[in-house]
Design a protein around this motif. Sequence first.
Motif, PDB file in Angstrom:
ATOM      1  N   LEU A  27       0.796  -1.348   0.061  1.00  0.00           N
ATOM      2  CA  LEU A  27      -0.023  -0.022   0.084  1.00  0.00           C
ATOM      3  C   LEU A  27       1.121   1.221  -0.118  1.00  0.00           C
ATOM      4  CD1 LEU A  27      -2.753  -1.318   2.590  1.00  0.00           C
ATOM      5  CD2 LEU A  27      -3.124  -1.311   0.121  1.00  0.00           C
ATOM      6  N   ASN A  28       0.276   2.112  -0.845  1.00  0.00           N
ATOM      7  CA  ASN A  28       1.251   3.481  -0.878  1.00  0.00           C
ATOM      8  C   ASN A  28       0.147   4.574  -0.286  1.00  0.00           C
ATOM      9  OD1 ASN A  28       2.992   5.387  -1.673  1.00  0.00           O
ATOM     10  ND2 ASN A  28       2.129   5.691  -3.656  1.00  0.00           N
ATOM     11  N   ALA A  29      -0.098   4.342   1.059  1.00  0.00           N
ATOM     12  CA  ALA A  29      -0.762   5.433   1.953  1.00  0.00           C
ATOM     13  C   ALA A  29      -0.548   5.033   3.220  1.00  0.00           C
ATOM     14  CB  ALA A  29      -2.334   4.892   1.646  1.00  0.00           C
ATOM     15  N   PRO A  30      -0.803   6.195   4.142  1.00  0.00           N
ATOM     16  CA  PRO A  30      -0.589   6.042   5.494  1.00  0.00           C
ATOM     17  C   PRO A  30      -1.477   4.844   6.089  1.00  0.00           C
ATOM     18  CG  PRO A  30      -0.993   8.231   5.053  1.00  0.00           C
ATOM     19  CD  PRO A  30      -1.214   7.253   3.596  1.00  0.00           C
ATOM     20  N   ILE A  31      -0.773   4.321   7.125  1.00  0.00           N
ATOM     21  CA  ILE A  31      -1.625   3.168   7.699  1.00  0.00           C
ATOM     22  C   ILE A  31      -1.591   3.592   9.348  1.00  0.00           C
ATOM     23  CG2 ILE A  31      -1.640   0.816   8.402  1.00  0.00           C
ATOM     24  CD1 ILE A  31      -0.105   0.209   5.687  1.00  0.00           C
ATOM     25  N   THR A  32      -2.708   3.649  10.025  1.00  0.00           N
ATOM     26  CA  THR A  32      -2.957   3.714  11.221  1.00  0.00           C
ATOM     27  C   THR A  32      -3.556   2.569  11.941  1.00  0.00           C
ATOM     28  OG1 THR A  32      -5.110   4.731  10.911  1.00  0.00           O
ATOM     29  CG2 THR A  32      -3.216   6.256  10.872  1.00  0.00           C
ATOM     30  N   MET A  33      -3.391   2.390  13.348  1.00  0.00           N
ATOM     31  CA  MET A  33      -3.756   1.223  14.092  1.00  0.00           C
ATOM     32  C   MET A  33      -4.225   1.712  15.249  1.00  0.00           C
ATOM     33  SD  MET A  33      -1.729  -2.178  14.574  1.00  0.00           S
ATOM     34  CE  MET A  33      -0.550  -1.324  15.310  1.00  0.00           C
ATOM     35  N   ASN A  34      -5.404   0.887  15.692  1.00  0.00           N
ATOM     36  CA  ASN A  34      -5.893   0.911  17.179  1.00  0.00           C
ATOM     37  C   ASN A  34      -6.000  -0.305  17.573  1.00  0.00           C
ATOM     38  OD1 ASN A  34      -7.372   1.976  19.391  1.00  0.00           O
ATOM     39  ND2 ASN A  34      -9.198   1.178  18.713  1.00  0.00           N
TER      40      ASN A  34
END
Length: 96
Positions: free
Chosen positions: A83-90
């Motif tokens: 993926l060429n996008a920011p990845i956030t996580m909870n």
Amino acid sequence: EQLIGAAHASCFSMAFSAQLGEAGITPQRIESTSTVTLEKVPEGFSVTGVHLDVVAIVPGASEEAVRQAAEQAKAGCPISKLLNAPITMNAEVRTS
């Protein structure tokens, strides 16, 4: 984007389980969902972000060790790398 999200959630879960295993931690349960944001940008439509929601049930484990494994899985899972996008996580960690 729905198929990408499903692939990402399953890939992350497997990578997370592997990271926990390498740390000597056996999870009772891992549940992951991935929400992909698709937006119209000047060049057309683009994936502009991805968010992972994770629940890990790991009785007796150190919460810090579990969170570290989750971060390593987020960065190292093949779909995350694709993926060429920011990845956030909870990450919700239950140790008892």
